[in-house]
Structures are given as structure tokens and as C-alpha cells.
Design a protein around this motif. Structure first.
Motif, PDB file in Angstrom:
ATOM      1  N   UNK A   6       7.981  -7.789  44.741  1.00 49.64           N
ATOM      2  CA  UNK A   6       6.883  -9.248  44.435  1.00 49.64           C
ATOM      3  C   UNK A   6       7.781  -9.878  43.555  1.00 49.64           C
ATOM      4  N   UNK A   7       8.240  -9.465  42.615  1.00 57.44           N
ATOM      5  CA  UNK A   7       8.754 -10.272  41.415  1.00 57.44           C
ATOM      6  C   UNK A   7      10.207 -10.804  41.896  1.00 57.44           C
ATOM      7  N   UNK A   8      10.967  -9.820  42.584  1.00 55.93           N
ATOM      8  CA  UNK A   8      12.032 -10.240  43.206  1.00 55.93           C
ATOM      9  C   UNK A   8      11.950 -11.361  44.263  1.00 55.93           C
ATOM     10  N   UNK A   9      10.779 -11.157  44.989  1.00 59.65           N
ATOM     11  CA  UNK A   9      10.660 -12.309  46.178  1.00 59.65           C
ATOM     12  C   UNK A   9       9.801 -13.395  45.477  1.00 59.65           C
ATOM     13  N   UNK A  10       9.353 -13.389  44.522  1.00 57.90           N
ATOM     14  CA  UNK A  10       8.550 -14.278  43.778  1.00 57.90           C
ATOM     15  C   UNK A  10       7.159 -14.626  44.674  1.00 57.90           C
ATOM     16  N   UNK A  11       7.386 -15.159  45.878  1.00 54.05           N
ATOM     17  CA  UNK A  11       6.207 -15.450  46.637  1.00 54.05           C
ATOM     18  C   UNK A  11       5.156 -16.509  46.067  1.00 54.05           C
TER      19      UNK A  11
END
Ligand code: KG4
Ligand code: ZN
Length: 324
Positions: free
Chosen positions: A218-223
Motif C-alpha cells: 500500500x505504501x509503495x503504491x500510495x493509493x
């Protein structure tokens, strides 16, 4: 009966005097958090050397209002924990017990976390379901009487507290992670993203490593989510699993109460959710008695002494000790 408790299993040096297993006469804790925070986690050799410096002054402070001749025993944590840190506490406890002719009581740190529930004047009812959630453990047990435990399940990978610490690091919230996540979650929205829960249906075991990986993704993809929103979703997912599985086990086994213990129980959402969702009474120590302390070790030592469970001078440390 008055017991001196000594706790040096991890990064807190602690000593306490407890009367009759319930009344705290002194409870002194020296935390090494600031020292280890620089490294982002506990450095074992630094921890043991710090215990060597701090333990005697902390014991002197705990004993300030108590005469040595009024003591009835010395209780000390033998494990689980860091070997070098445990050695310092056990060695000092042996020396004091020998010098003053007092019984020595070697205590399991996890049992100590459960016995924190006897402090502050309460008397839990058996059988009860115990959930111990700390930096190294997530254990669900049945306690049928003093010293009588049956293991139901434990974590298959990360402990709940370990997951809090690792996720805090991923989110850049610092160390120790539990309080940092709880604080960040206050301004976050847990409904923006639902993180996965590992239910492991049909078993009383836990797993938190998948949740940690989901946070990383989630952190890598931020979203579009900020650290506070992710912290809130993460905290909610951990609490949901801990509460659901504990309440389910308590109902299934006909327990009279649920007893909580360990550093993660300082978490307000966990305390509130367990109390709201359990049909049984839920006991938890006050937040300062959830995290590592020596009052819980002295309290547990009192019940060992009453049961005649006195250790010999060959008492050894047990870094990988389990309960039962
Ligand atoms: O029982 P404890 O003090 O030490 C061990 O025996 O491990 O537990 C420490 C753990 C750490 O992982 C810390 O992040 C977590 O308890 N913790 C919390 C909170 N306060 C401490 N986790 C969630 N919310 C908190 N408020
Ligand atoms: Zn602990």
C-alpha cells in the motif's frame, strides 16, 4: 509477604516491591528506549551493558521505603528474552537472595504479564482465557488455576507488537512502533482502505506477516493514503483479529473471564473493542502495568512462593521459554 521483583528481559530495567501479590509498594522502571531509538530497534549487547549499569541503582530506589529484613523473597525474570539481559538480572537476584538468606523465585516473563491482572486489588476468576500480546509474543491460553495453563494458539510468524513496530518503521513513524501507530491513527481514517485479516479458521493461531506485507504494498503504491490513514487501518485490522479470536475461544471453552496482558494491551482501541465485543468480563492491567515492569514479576513470585515453587542456586536463564 513482601517480594522484590527484578525484570531485565529486554530493554527496560525494572525493580518493584509488592505486598501479598497485590499491593504495589514501589515500581521503578528505567527505559532504554532513547538509547535504542537511534538504531531503530533493540541492540542486544547495548541492552545488557545498560542493565549492568542500571540494575543496582533501580533496586536501591525500589527498596528505599522497605527494609531488607522485611522481604520474604526475590522474584526474577528468567525468560523469554535476550540472553545477555536476562543474565544480568538473574545474577544480581541470586547474589541478593544469597546475601539476605531469601528464597529465590525464577519467573516466566509471560506468566508475569498475566499476573499483572492481580495487581490493583483484583482477583480474577478461573477458568479464564488469557491473551498475551507483546513485542515477541501473541499467545492465547486457558488458565485453569494458579500456574495451570493450556496453550490454545500462538502466532505463526510476527507477534502483534512486532507487527506494530515493523509497520511503524515502514510508515516512518519511529520506534517503539505501538504508541507511534496509536497516536498517528487518531488523525487517520480507517475506512478509506480495508487491510486483509488472517483468520486461520478452525485454529486459535494468529498470523500478522501478511498484514505487514499488505501495508508495504500500500505504501509503495500510495493509493492516495497518508501514514495516518494506513496506521488507522492497520491498527483496526490487528485489533479485529485479536478480539474476534479471543472472544470466540472464550465462548467456546466456557471461560468466566478474559484476561489481557503485554505491551500491546496498552492500546486503547484493543482495550475498548475487547470490552465492547466480549459478553464476559474483560480484565486488563492499567497501561503502565501492561508494558514491561517488575511489579508483575513480584506478584507472580508471590504465588510461586505460596505454592512452594522455590528455585535452586542452579537457576538458569531460558531465552526461549514458553508458557506453559
Ligand atoms: O510487553 P512489552 O512491553 O515487551 C515485551 O515483552 O515484548 O511489549 C512491547 C510491545 C512493543 O512491540 C510495542 O510496540 C507494543 O508492545 N506497544 C503497543 C502500545 N504500547 C506498546 N502496541 C500498540 N499500542 C500501544 N499503545
Ligand atoms: Zn513483556
Amino acid at each position: 509477604m513482601k517480594l522484590l521483583g527484578i525484570e531485565t528481559s529486554c530493554d527496560e530495567t525494572a525493580a518493584a516491591v509488592v505486598q501479598d501479590g497485590r499491593e504495589i509498594l514501589s515500581n521503578i522502571i528505567s527505559s532504554q528506549v532513547d538509547i535504542h531509538a537511534r538504531y531503530g530497534g533493540i541492540v542486544p549487547e547495548v541492552a545488557s551493558r545498560q542493565h549492568l549499569v542500571t540494575t543496582i541503582p533501580i533496586i536501591e530506589e525500589a527498596m528505599a521505603q522497605t527494609c531488607w529484613s522485611d522481604l520474604d523473597g526475590i522474584a526474577v525474570t528468567i525468560g523469554p528474552g535476550l540472553a545477555g539481559s536476562l543474565l544480568v538480572g538473574v545474577n544480581i537476584a541470586k547474589a541478593i537472595a544469597l546475601a539476605h538468606g531469601l528464597p529465590l523465585l525464577g519467573i516466566n516473563h509471560l506468566e508475569g504479564h498475566i499476573y499483572a491482572n492481580w495487581l490493583e486489588g483484583r482477583t480474577p476468576d478461573f477458568p479464564c482465557i488469557c491473551l498475551i500480546v507483546s513485542g515477541g509474543h501473541t499467545d492465547l491460553l486457558v488458565m485453569r488455576g494458579h500456574g495451570d495453563y493450556l496453550a490454545l494458539g500462538r502466532t505463526r510468524d510476527d507477534a502483534a507488537g512486532e507487527a506494530f513496530d515493523k509497520v511503524a518503521r515502514i510508515l516512518g513513524l519511529g520506534y517503539p512502533g505501538g504508541p507511534a501507530i496509536e497516536q498517528a491513527a487518531l488523525s487517520g481514517d480507517s475506512t478509506l482502505h480495508r487491510l486483509p485479516r488472517a483468520w486461520l479458521r478452525g485454529s486459535d493461531a494468529f498470523s500478522f506477516s501478511g498484514l505487514k506485507t499488505a501495508v508495504l504494498r500500500l505504501v509503495e503504491g500510495k493509493g492516495g493514503l497518508g501514514a495516518a490513514d494506513i496506521a488507522a487501518s492497520f491498527q483496526e485490522a490487528v485489533v479485529d483479529v485479536l478480539v474476534t479470536k479471543t472472544v470466540e475461544a472464550a465462548k467456546r471453552l466456557g471461560a468466566k473471564q478474559i484476561l489481557l496482558g503485554g505491551g500491546v494491551v496498552a492500546n486503547r482501541l484493543l482495550r475498548q473493542s475487547m470490552a465492547q465485543r466480549s459478553p464476559l468480563p474483560v480484565l486488563c492491567p492499567s497501561p503502565t502495568l501492561c508494558t514491561d515492569n517488575a511489579a508483575m514479576i513480584a506478584c507472580c513470585g508471590y504465588f510461586h512462593l505460596k505454592a512452594g515453587k522455590i528455585s535452586g542456586w542452579d537457576l538458569d536463564i531460558a531465552p526461549n521459554l514458553r508458557l506453559p
